[in-house]
Design a protein around this motif. Structure first.
Motif, PDB file in Angstrom:
ATOM      1  N   LEU A  99       0.945  -1.432  -0.563  1.00  0.00           N
ATOM      2  CA  LEU A  99       0.004  -0.156   0.550  1.00  0.00           C
ATOM      3  C   LEU A  99       0.749   1.141  -0.218  1.00  0.00           C
ATOM      4  O   LEU A  99       0.773   1.922  -0.653  1.00  0.00           O
ATOM      5  N   GLY A 100       1.936   1.513   0.682  1.00  0.00           N
ATOM      6  CA  GLY A 100       2.759   2.290   0.657  1.00  0.00           C
ATOM      7  C   GLY A 100       3.976   2.180  -0.049  1.00  0.00           C
ATOM      8  O   GLY A 100       3.817   3.532  -0.829  1.00  0.00           O
ATOM      9  N   ALA A 101       3.371   1.494  -1.370  1.00  0.00           N
ATOM     10  CA  ALA A 101       4.733   1.532  -2.993  1.00  0.00           C
ATOM     11  C   ALA A 101       3.317   1.898  -3.233  1.00  0.00           C
ATOM     12  O   ALA A 101       3.495   3.236  -4.339  1.00  0.00           O
ATOM     13  N   LEU A 102       2.348   1.794  -3.193  1.00  0.00           N
ATOM     14  CA  LEU A 102       0.641   2.489  -4.364  1.00  0.00           C
ATOM     15  C   LEU A 102       0.588   3.639  -4.175  1.00  0.00           C
ATOM     16  O   LEU A 102       0.846   4.762  -4.965  1.00  0.00           O
ATOM     17  N   LEU A 103       0.675   4.351  -2.711  1.00  0.00           N
ATOM     18  CA  LEU A 103       0.546   6.306  -2.663  1.00  0.00           C
ATOM     19  C   LEU A 103       1.562   6.821  -2.343  1.00  0.00           C
ATOM     20  O   LEU A 103       1.355   8.012  -2.150  1.00  0.00           O
ATOM     21  N   GLY A 104       2.924   6.071  -2.066  1.00  0.00           N
ATOM     22  CA  GLY A 104       3.563   6.707  -1.807  1.00  0.00           C
ATOM     23  C   GLY A 104       4.467   6.887  -0.418  1.00  0.00           C
ATOM     24  O   GLY A 104       3.374   7.946   0.570  1.00  0.00           O
ATOM     25  N   GLY A 105       5.987   7.421  -0.004  1.00  0.00           N
ATOM     26  CA  GLY A 105       6.087   7.378   1.100  1.00  0.00           C
ATOM     27  C   GLY A 105       5.566   8.446   1.520  1.00  0.00           C
ATOM     28  O   GLY A 105       5.589   9.913   1.146  1.00  0.00           O
ATOM     29  N   GLY A 106       5.200   9.548   3.087  1.00  0.00           N
ATOM     30  CA  GLY A 106       4.834  10.392   3.547  1.00  0.00           C
ATOM     31  C   GLY A 106       3.758  10.951   2.843  1.00  0.00           C
ATOM     32  O   GLY A 106       3.746  12.933   2.744  1.00  0.00           O
ATOM     33  N   THR A 107       2.930  10.151   2.472  1.00  0.00           N
ATOM     34  CA  THR A 107       1.477  11.015   2.366  1.00  0.00           C
ATOM     35  C   THR A 107       0.424  10.609   2.697  1.00  0.00           C
ATOM     36  O   THR A 107      -1.041  11.425   2.310  1.00  0.00           O
ATOM     37  N   ASP A 123       2.261  -4.709  17.244  1.00  0.00           N
ATOM     38  CA  ASP A 123       3.746  -4.824  17.260  1.00  0.00           C
ATOM     39  C   ASP A 123       3.990  -4.837  16.085  1.00  0.00           C
ATOM     40  O   ASP A 123       5.519  -4.204  15.949  1.00  0.00           O
ATOM     41  N   ALA A 124       3.779  -5.592  14.907  1.00  0.00           N
ATOM     42  CA  ALA A 124       4.328  -5.654  13.505  1.00  0.00           C
ATOM     43  C   ALA A 124       4.090  -4.451  13.496  1.00  0.00           C
ATOM     44  O   ALA A 124       4.800  -3.291  12.119  1.00  0.00           O
ATOM     45  N   LEU A 125       2.890  -3.974  13.002  1.00  0.00           N
ATOM     46  CA  LEU A 125       1.558  -3.165  12.226  1.00  0.00           C
ATOM     47  C   LEU A 125       2.539  -1.742  12.789  1.00  0.00           C
ATOM     48  O   LEU A 125       2.689  -1.217  11.195  1.00  0.00           O
ATOM     49  N   PHE A 126       2.447  -1.739  13.967  1.00  0.00           N
ATOM     50  CA  PHE A 126       2.327  -0.188  14.002  1.00  0.00           C
ATOM     51  C   PHE A 126       3.793   0.352  13.556  1.00  0.00           C
ATOM     52  O   PHE A 126       4.052   1.762  12.921  1.00  0.00           O
ATOM     53  N   PRO A 127       5.078  -0.127  13.492  1.00  0.00           N
ATOM     54  CA  PRO A 127       6.483   0.406  12.789  1.00  0.00           C
ATOM     55  C   PRO A 127       6.290   0.135  11.525  1.00  0.00           C
ATOM     56  O   PRO A 127       6.904   1.122  10.518  1.00  0.00           O
ATOM     57  N   ARG A 128       5.584  -0.583  10.688  1.00  0.00           N
ATOM     58  CA  ARG A 128       5.259  -0.773   9.659  1.00  0.00           C
ATOM     59  C   ARG A 128       4.747   0.597   8.871  1.00  0.00           C
ATOM     60  O   ARG A 128       4.713   0.570   7.291  1.00  0.00           O
ATOM     61  N   LEU A 129       3.285   1.301   9.464  1.00  0.00           N
ATOM     62  CA  LEU A 129       3.165   2.124   9.031  1.00  0.00           C
ATOM     63  C   LEU A 129       3.220   3.322   9.097  1.00  0.00           C
ATOM     64  O   LEU A 129       3.094   4.508   8.523  1.00  0.00           O
ATOM     65  N   ARG A 130       4.502   3.510  10.098  1.00  0.00           N
ATOM     66  CA  ARG A 130       4.867   4.775   9.981  1.00  0.00           C
ATOM     67  C   ARG A 130       5.433   6.059   8.953  1.00  0.00           C
ATOM     68  O   ARG A 130       5.463   6.803   8.015  1.00  0.00           O
ATOM     69  N   PRO A 131       6.286   4.701   7.138  1.00  0.00           N
ATOM     70  CA  PRO A 131       6.535   5.527   6.445  1.00  0.00           C
ATOM     71  C   PRO A 131       5.433   5.733   5.478  1.00  0.00           C
ATOM     72  O   PRO A 131       5.738   6.492   4.679  1.00  0.00           O
ATOM     73  N   LEU A 132       4.194   5.690   5.407  1.00  0.00           N
ATOM     74  CA  LEU A 132       3.386   6.060   5.091  1.00  0.00           C
ATOM     75  C   LEU A 132       2.983   7.797   5.643  1.00  0.00           C
ATOM     76  O   LEU A 132       2.133   8.500   4.654  1.00  0.00           O
ATOM     77  N   PHE A 133       2.833   7.812   6.414  1.00  0.00           N
ATOM     78  CA  PHE A 133       2.366   9.351   7.025  1.00  0.00           C
ATOM     79  C   PHE A 133       3.826  10.501   6.643  1.00  0.00           C
ATOM     80  O   PHE A 133       4.104  10.875   6.206  1.00  0.00           O
ATOM     81  N   ARG A 134       2.607  11.582   6.921  1.00  0.00           N
ATOM     82  CA  ARG A 134       2.492  13.159   6.127  1.00  0.00           C
ATOM     83  C   ARG A 134       3.498  13.690   7.775  1.00  0.00           C
ATOM     84  O   ARG A 134       2.923  12.854   8.584  1.00  0.00           O
TER      85      ARG A 134
END
Length: 261
Positions: A99-107, A123-134
């Motif tokens: 999903l991050g590859a689709l939307l782009g990081g920081g978006t 525990d795995a999900l929360f770190p995995r989400l970080r690159p997505l966020f502005r």
């Protein structure tokens, strides 16, 4: 990931699961300073109880769920409500990197996760989400009240007795709404580097017997849902246990646990 929530269960879910009061969406918008330019991801979206209302506040929402039947009903509901800025994706928490590859990081302004989180590896999900966020974005865990059979009322205890006898097991899972689960989620967010806070929204609802039974059906899997020919007896057992009450007051606390970057 097939959790067995397709078919009739998805239909019961859409019809009988609690929605969220407007104050919940105010809290989400305030927590992440959401604007009409933002994108939100609703992970484990079900039939869109969080997805559709928050769409009015942002540019676009992506609803993600592993159950195709849930997404079919969510998409239909979006059409009926003329909500045109939601995309629906078949996927799970393990698909976040794609999903991050689709939307782009920081978006992404926010990722919301409802009570489906108790099916995920948080525990795995929360770190995995970080690159997505502005900047200023983050994740919100939104839990919508205690299950109908675990509340501190006479009718809830009677309902639990019926369900435990019907299923032959003790019912104690709170779907992530209990204090211990909330502490685990909070600790996991802190460990993943988020700034953590919480907001609660309380409201009272009144349920009919049919709504109560439908809410129970919405948490069965397809394999455990009473067969159509059993449902009259199932409803009758609940009716007898709860007699003479026919309306049931429910006090609901929605907890919005927020982790911000």
């Amino acid at each position: 990931m097939d959790l067995g929530f397709g078919g009739e269960v998805a239909e019961f879910y859409q019809r009988y699961r609690r929605g969220y009061p407007p104050a919940v969406f105010d809290a989400l918008a305030d927590a992440f300073a959401l604007t009409p330019q933002d994108t939100v991801v609703d992970l484990g979206c079900g039939t869109g109880q969080l997805t559709l209302p928050i769409a009015a506040r942002v540019r676009a929402v992506v609803g993600v769920d592993p159950e195709p039947d849930m997404l079919v009903l969510a998409r239909r509901a979006a059409g009926e409500r003329q909500v045109g800025n939601v995309s629906w994706l078949l996927g799970a928490d393990t698909d976040v990197p794609a999903l991050g590859a689709l939307l782009g990081g920081g978006t992404v302004g926010a990722v919301t996760v409802g009570q489906a989180l108790h099916w995920m590896d948080h525990d795995a999900l929360f770190p995995r989400l970080r690159p997505l966020f502005r900047a200023g974005g983050g994740v919100a865990v939104v839990t919508n009240g205690t299950p109908l059979w675990l509340q501190d009322t006479g009718w809830s205890r009677a309902l639990r007795g019926v369900l435990e006898r019907w299923r032959g097991v003790e019912l104690h899972r709170s779907c992530g709404t209990d204090d211990a689960s909330q502490r685990r989620y909070r600790d996991s967010l802190v460990a993943a580097g988020y700034d953590v806070g919480a907001t609660t929204v309380d409201y009272t609802a009144e349920l009919s017997l049919d709504e109560l039974v439908g809410g129970v059906y919405s948490v069965f899997s397809v394999d455990t849902l009473p067969a159509p020919e059993q449902r009259s007896e199932f409803s009758a057992r609940i009716r007898r246990a709860l007699h003479p009450e026919t309306r049931f007051r429910e006090h609901v606390r929605v907890t919005v646990l927020v982790g911000r970057l």
